[in-house]
Structures are given as structure tokens and as C-alpha cells.
Design an enzyme around this catalytic site. Structure first.
Site, short mmCIF file in Angstrom:
data_model
loop_
_atom_site.label_atom_id
_atom_site.label_comp_id
_atom_site.label_asym_id
_atom_site.label_seq_id
_atom_site.Cartn_x
_atom_site.Cartn_y
_atom_site.Cartn_z
NE ARG A 194 -2.32 1.15 3.74
CZ ARG A 194 -2.28 0.13 4.53
NH1 ARG A 194 -2.72 -1.13 4.39
NH2 ARG A 194 -1.57 0.30 5.60
CE LYS A 207 -10.86 14.38 -16.57
NZ LYS A 207 -11.45 13.70 -15.30
#
Length: 401
Positions: A68, A219
Site C-alpha cells: 500500500r 486526462k
């Protein structure tokens, strides 16, 4: 250290070299390495002994401890993004841009605090303020994106954060970020910017005084519409708060997705140049059409935000909007559905062009969208702009009916 740690290097070179530390790309004992950091997938990390386990428990960003907390693939992307922002201490990665925004605000705000949120913010950002943050005991005031230095009048003793998004992702107002930052710093208030539209290539936010900058890597950084991720890049003063909150919230990203983002990052400079040039060509063509009421693109000389954009930005991206003069919902639908080179879909920044109808009046409270003409948002991809223009002309013909 990576190849791009030299501060004299220009951004395009940093994009190519960032995050490629020798210890992540190869073993010098084997006589070389690979170009791209390999994909390190891991949950459990094994230790040589208990002393090794205890020592690595204090690691923050560059020693394997538990999956993690990241692997070299994750760190390579984070390092490369950090190097694009002069003055940055580090970057944290999140499963999406929305997750990055939410985690950043949670890290910097506490019950009883006051947040100033730009009224042109991305709709999920508004929803977080009106939902979880409100239940958490944080009060939000939405402010006019064109407020500039007068935002000082809205700052209260309990104001802890000013959130900016420039240009706004639906209505494309350009904020006077230096003026807002100056007002914030004079009162000891932090600033956080959604910089997805420009990326640090066109607007290095921390160099303009912003404390935390967010990008939806989904994006332009990803660039291929096949992975989701967000990032927060921060100054040394703010970085520890973000890192601690990310650990407590359990935020983690896939190394496979990081490899996709690294692939996209390497070509970001040339893609952004093409997106920007093509979008401006399309915007100029639209501005001359009788069917168009106005074009919302800050790089156009007549745009209300053009002066500030020209002062602060080094270029424009491929996202902008325009209105259909005298049309209605049915006309906008005919226009959009007649297009063949524009996909109808959310997000933006990929290689393919996209179109969606926009209705900003539904999500504004401090300022109001009063234009009666329907609004269309375009994301200009990497197609030839002449083909896109011909497609838009067909759309206008269909709209007329």
C-alpha cells in the site's frame, strides 16, 4: 536520484527522464538496465530480519515496506510528477482525480474550519463540499471565480483553505491565481488548485505560490483513456499532512496503472502542443460561425479571461466550450448526434475527440449562468483539425434540420 533532478533542465526533458532512477530501471552489476521502470506488483514485502522490518517501518517513499505504501513503479511516477513542479517536496497518488481532491481537503481541514471553494469547480468537487465535508463539520462558501484579490474580504478567522480551479472545466473562467495566493498568504490560509486543464507544463502552480496542486492524471497525463488516477503535489510545509492522511485513509494505486501513466507522461509535451494548436484552430473557426453565440476559450483574444491567461499560462489545452445561438435542447441534441469524429462521453484529455452537452446553471450558487443558449463542451484530440471542423460543419447542418 533520477536523471532529471537537474533544475536547469526544461520540462520536456524532465518528462523523458523523470523517475528513471538507476536502482529502479536496472542492476548495474548486470551491465545495464531497461528504459522504463518495470512493473513491481506487491502486497507483502519480506524482510531479512526483525531489525530490518523495524528500520523500514519509518520509510516514507523509497523503501519497500508494504504494498500500500508503493513500489518502485509507483515511486517513479510520483518522482516524475514532483520534478515538473519547482518548489515541490513530493507527490502522492490516488485512484482518481476526485479521490485526490477529497483526500487533500480531508488532510487540510478539520471540523469547525471554513473552506472557500470556487463556484466554477468540477461538479464532484462541489458534491464533496456539500456532502461529506458538511457532515464532517466544515463550512463551505462558494466564491466568484473572478473575485481576484478581493477574496480577502471573504476570509474569516476560521478559513483554512482556498480551493481554485482555473480555467473552470465547464465555463472556463481564468482565475487571478497570484492575487488570490497573495491574499491567502497574508492571512495564513493554504491554497489548493485543480490544475488538470493546464498541467504543470502550461502552468507550474507551485511556482505561482500555490501550496497544493491536483491533477486528474486520467486526462492528459494518461492520454489514452484507459486508466484512472489522481495526484497531489505539495510544498515541504504541506507534504507531511497529505502523506499522513493518505496512509490513514488507505489510499493506494495499482503499479500497472502507474506504468500506463508513465507511458503517457513521456509524450505529454508533444501531445499538449497538438491538443492546444488544434483546439485553437477549431475555436477560431467556431467563433466565425453564425450558429455560434460565443466561444469559451481563454486563448482567444476576445475571451474575458484572455489577459490573465496570457500573463500566467504558457499555452492552452484542448478543452473548451461554445454556445449554440438561438438553439434549444433539441437542436443541441441534433448537433451532437450528427458528429462522427467526436465521441459522446465524459472525461477528456485522451487522443480521441469528445463532445458533451453542458448545463452549468444547475451547479452554480455564488454566480449564475444566465446565457439562454445551450452550451456544448469539446475535448479536441489528436485528429487532424480539418477533419474535426468538417465534422462540426455537418453537425450545424443537422441542427438546422
Amino acid at each position: 536520484m533520477s536523471k532529471s533532478d537537474d533544475d536547469s533542465l526544461r520540462p520536456a526533458t524532465k518528462l523523458v527522464q523523470g523517475g528513471r532512477r538507476p536502482e529502479w530501471t536496472g542492476d548495474p552489476r548486470l551491465g545495464g538496465g531497461v528504459v522504463n521502470p518495470p512493473v513491481w506488483r506487491a502486497s507483502t514485502i519480506l524482510y531479512d530480519n526483525i531489525a530490518d522490518l523495524k528500520a523500514r517501518g519509518h520509510a516514507t517513499h523509497d523503501q519497500l515496506y508494504y504494498g500500500r505504501r508503493g513500489t518502485p513503479t509507483v515511486w517513479a511516477l510520483a518522482d516524475a510528477l514532483t520534478e515538473l513542479e519547482p518548489g515541490a517536496e513530493g507527490t502522492l497518488l490516488y485512484p482518481s482525480g476526485v479521490a485526490a481532491n477529497s483526500a487533500g481537503m480531508l488532510a487540510l481541514l478539520a471540523p469547525g474550519d471554513h473552506l472557500l471553494m470556487v463556484d466554477s469547480a468540477y461538479e464532484p468537487t462541489r458534491a464533496f463540499c456539500n456532502g461529506l465535508l458538511k457532515r464532517y463539520g466544515v463550512e463551505t462558501t462558494f466564491y466568484d471565480p473572478l473575485v481576484g484579490g478581493a477574496i480577502a474580504e471573504l476570509i474569516r478567522p476560521e478559513t483554512k483553505l482556498i480551493f481554485l480551479e482555473s480555467p473552470g472545466s465547464l465555463t472556463f473562467e481564468v482565475q487571478d491565481i497570484p492575487a488570490i495566493v497573495a491574499a491567502a498568504r497574508s492571512r495564513g490560509v493554504l491554497t489548493m488548485l485543480d490544475n488538470t486543464w493546464a498541467t504543470p507544463l502550461l502552468f507550474p502552480a507551485l511556482a505561482h505560490g500555490v501550496d497544493v496542486t491536483m491533477m486528474s492524471l486520467t486526462k492528459y497525463v494518461g492520454g489514452h483513456s484507459d486508466a484512472m488516477m489522481g495526484s497531489l503535489t505539495a510544498t515541504r510545509a504541506v507534504w507531511p499532512k497529505l502523506r499522513s492522511a493518505a496512509y490513514q485513509l488507505g489510499q493506494a494505486v495499482s503499479p500497472d496503472d502507474c506504468a500506463l501513466m508513465l507511458r503517457g507522461l513521456r509524450t505529454l509535451d508533444v501531445r499538449m502542443a497538438r491538443h492546444g494548436a488544434s483546439a485553437l484552430a477549431v475555436a477560431e473557426w467556431l467563433a466565425a460561425r453564425g450558429e455560434v453565440g460565443r466561444v469559451l476559450h481563454p486563448a482567444l483574444a476576445g475571451d474575458p479571461g484572455h489577459e490573465i491567461w496570457a500573463r500566467d499560462f504558457s499555452g492552452a489545452s484542448g478543452l473548451f466550450g461554445f454556445t449554440l445561438k438561438g438553439s434549444d435542447e433539441a437542436g443541441r441534441t441534433r448537433f451532437i448526434e450528427a458528429l462522427s469524429h467526436f465521441g459522446i462521453g465524459f472525461s477528456w484529455g485522451g487522443y480521441e475527440s469528445l463532445v458533451v452537452p453542458s448545463n452549468p446553471a444547475d451547479i452554480r450558487t455564488a454566480t449564475f449562468w444566465t446565457d439562454p443558449d445551450p452550451l456544448v463542451r469539446l475535448s479536441i484530440g489528436l485528429e487532424d483539425p480539418a477533419d474535426l471542423i468538417a465534422d462540426l460543419a455537418r453537425g450545424f447542418a443537422a441542427m438546422a434540420g
